[in-house]
Design a protein around this motif. Sequence first.
Motif, PDB file in Angstrom:
ATOM      1  N   GLY A  17       3.472   3.760   1.966  1.00  0.00           N
ATOM      2  CA  GLY A  17       4.880   3.298   2.386  1.00  0.00           C
ATOM      3  C   GLY A  17       4.899   2.350   3.575  1.00  0.00           C
ATOM      4  O   GLY A  17       5.077   1.251   3.667  1.00  0.00           O
ATOM      5  N   PRO A  18       4.035   3.009   4.624  1.00  0.00           N
ATOM      6  CA  PRO A  18       4.007   2.205   5.922  1.00  0.00           C
ATOM      7  C   PRO A  18       3.169   0.629   5.557  1.00  0.00           C
ATOM      8  O   PRO A  18       3.603  -0.339   6.122  1.00  0.00           O
ATOM      9  CB  PRO A  18       2.752   2.694   6.995  1.00  0.00           C
ATOM     10  CG  PRO A  18       3.464   4.319   6.396  1.00  0.00           C
ATOM     11  CD  PRO A  18       3.441   4.075   4.837  1.00  0.00           C
ATOM     12  N   LEU A  19       2.253   0.757   4.689  1.00  0.00           N
ATOM     13  CA  LEU A  19       1.347  -0.698   4.311  1.00  0.00           C
ATOM     14  C   LEU A  19       2.391  -1.587   3.719  1.00  0.00           C
ATOM     15  O   LEU A  19       2.384  -2.456   3.859  1.00  0.00           O
ATOM     16  CB  LEU A  19       0.188   0.039   3.601  1.00  0.00           C
ATOM     17  CG  LEU A  19      -0.647  -1.404   3.295  1.00  0.00           C
ATOM     18  CD1 LEU A  19      -1.167  -1.948   4.533  1.00  0.00           C
ATOM     19  CD2 LEU A  19      -1.685  -1.007   2.390  1.00  0.00           C
ATOM     20  N   VAL A  20       3.158  -0.849   2.799  1.00  0.00           N
ATOM     21  CA  VAL A  20       4.022  -1.753   1.927  1.00  0.00           C
ATOM     22  C   VAL A  20       5.203  -2.447   2.804  1.00  0.00           C
ATOM     23  O   VAL A  20       5.551  -3.584   2.925  1.00  0.00           O
ATOM     24  CB  VAL A  20       4.667  -1.154   0.900  1.00  0.00           C
ATOM     25  CG1 VAL A  20       5.761  -1.611   0.227  1.00  0.00           C
ATOM     26  CG2 VAL A  20       3.565  -0.613  -0.366  1.00  0.00           C
ATOM     27  N   GLU A 171      -5.477  -8.220   2.455  1.00  0.00           N
ATOM     28  CA  GLU A 171      -5.938  -7.021   2.933  1.00  0.00           C
ATOM     29  C   GLU A 171      -5.040  -5.887   2.501  1.00  0.00           C
ATOM     30  O   GLU A 171      -5.523  -4.732   2.313  1.00  0.00           O
ATOM     31  CB  GLU A 171      -5.581  -6.906   4.773  1.00  0.00           C
ATOM     32  CG  GLU A 171      -6.964  -7.577   5.227  1.00  0.00           C
ATOM     33  CD  GLU A 171      -8.070  -6.499   4.905  1.00  0.00           C
ATOM     34  OE1 GLU A 171      -7.886  -5.216   4.860  1.00  0.00           O
ATOM     35  OE2 GLU A 171      -9.421  -7.117   4.813  1.00  0.00           O
ATOM     36  N   THR A 172      -3.725  -6.386   2.192  1.00  0.00           N
ATOM     37  CA  THR A 172      -2.669  -5.031   1.407  1.00  0.00           C
ATOM     38  C   THR A 172      -2.751  -5.225   0.215  1.00  0.00           C
ATOM     39  O   THR A 172      -2.368  -4.242  -0.202  1.00  0.00           O
ATOM     40  CB  THR A 172      -1.368  -5.679   2.115  1.00  0.00           C
ATOM     41  OG1 THR A 172      -1.079  -6.810   1.675  1.00  0.00           O
ATOM     42  CG2 THR A 172      -1.335  -5.507   3.798  1.00  0.00           C
ATOM     43  N   LEU A 173      -2.945  -6.151  -0.684  1.00  0.00           N
ATOM     44  CA  LEU A 173      -2.932  -6.283  -1.945  1.00  0.00           C
ATOM     45  C   LEU A 173      -4.272  -6.307  -2.639  1.00  0.00           C
ATOM     46  O   LEU A 173      -4.676  -5.389  -3.358  1.00  0.00           O
ATOM     47  CB  LEU A 173      -2.118  -7.189  -2.669  1.00  0.00           C
ATOM     48  CG  LEU A 173      -0.629  -7.355  -2.097  1.00  0.00           C
ATOM     49  CD1 LEU A 173       0.199  -8.525  -2.528  1.00  0.00           C
ATOM     50  CD2 LEU A 173       0.100  -5.850  -2.514  1.00  0.00           C
ATOM     51  N   ALA A 174      -5.203  -7.200  -2.288  1.00  0.00           N
ATOM     52  CA  ALA A 174      -6.398  -7.395  -2.881  1.00  0.00           C
ATOM     53  C   ALA A 174      -7.462  -6.222  -2.617  1.00  0.00           C
ATOM     54  O   ALA A 174      -8.153  -5.661  -3.450  1.00  0.00           O
ATOM     55  CB  ALA A 174      -6.928  -8.588  -2.570  1.00  0.00           C
ATOM     56  N   MET A 175      -7.918  -5.945  -1.337  1.00  0.00           N
ATOM     57  CA  MET A 175      -8.629  -4.959  -0.813  1.00  0.00           C
ATOM     58  C   MET A 175      -8.482  -3.484  -1.546  1.00  0.00           C
ATOM     59  O   MET A 175      -9.369  -3.131  -2.103  1.00  0.00           O
ATOM     60  CB  MET A 175      -8.989  -5.089   0.767  1.00  0.00           C
ATOM     61  CG  MET A 175      -9.541  -5.981   1.264  1.00  0.00           C
ATOM     62  SD  MET A 175     -11.365  -5.995   0.758  1.00  0.00           S
ATOM     63  CE  MET A 175     -12.177  -4.475   1.148  1.00  0.00           C
TER      64      MET A 175
END
Length: 209
Positions: A17-20, A171-175
Amino acid sequence: MTAKPLHSGVKALLEFGPLVGFLVAYLIFRNETFRVLGTDYTGFVAVTAAFIPVFLAGIGALWLLTGKVAKIQIATAVMVVLFGGLGVWMNDPSLFKMKPTAVYLLLAFILGLGLVRGQSWLEYIMDDMVPMTAKGWNILTKRVTLLFLASAALNELVWRTQSEKFWVLFETLAMPVLIAIFFMTQIALFVDHASMKPEKPKKRRRKKA
């Protein structure tokens, strides 16, 4: 302390949640400028400042609800506070962008040190989530160490050569997807070196004379 069961949906919300939320907030405020105490902060720095306590709150909630926090989450939290805090204090977004590199290199160093000592510390970091033989852990540790080194180099390449928006999306989606794909390719290793705990022998009932 024994870990308490937690609904998978709640666990995912607290972990991701925090990352999104960071990604959504960044996309909304990335072109804004915030003036605080006479200093102008870009949307990226402002969102980073808001993200740090939210991320820590998520880890704290996990600990309160389950009584346990993964060691890798603790290491990540330290890096987030260190590099994110310095980035906000110095008003320098590049410090926060270097945080993933530091995390990957730290983990690679820890695993590499264990291998030099003839030990696999990946099992300790992963909290025994995958039951495997010692040989299996040794192989996986070598592969994950290389993964972390490659991830560190890739993060440096992306943030230094691409736009800020591209780096955030990367960083938030691809990695996370790339790391998930890596572990999916290790399924054969998990199967070949699966370790099952021996069952306790059943007590034989004595026949009555």
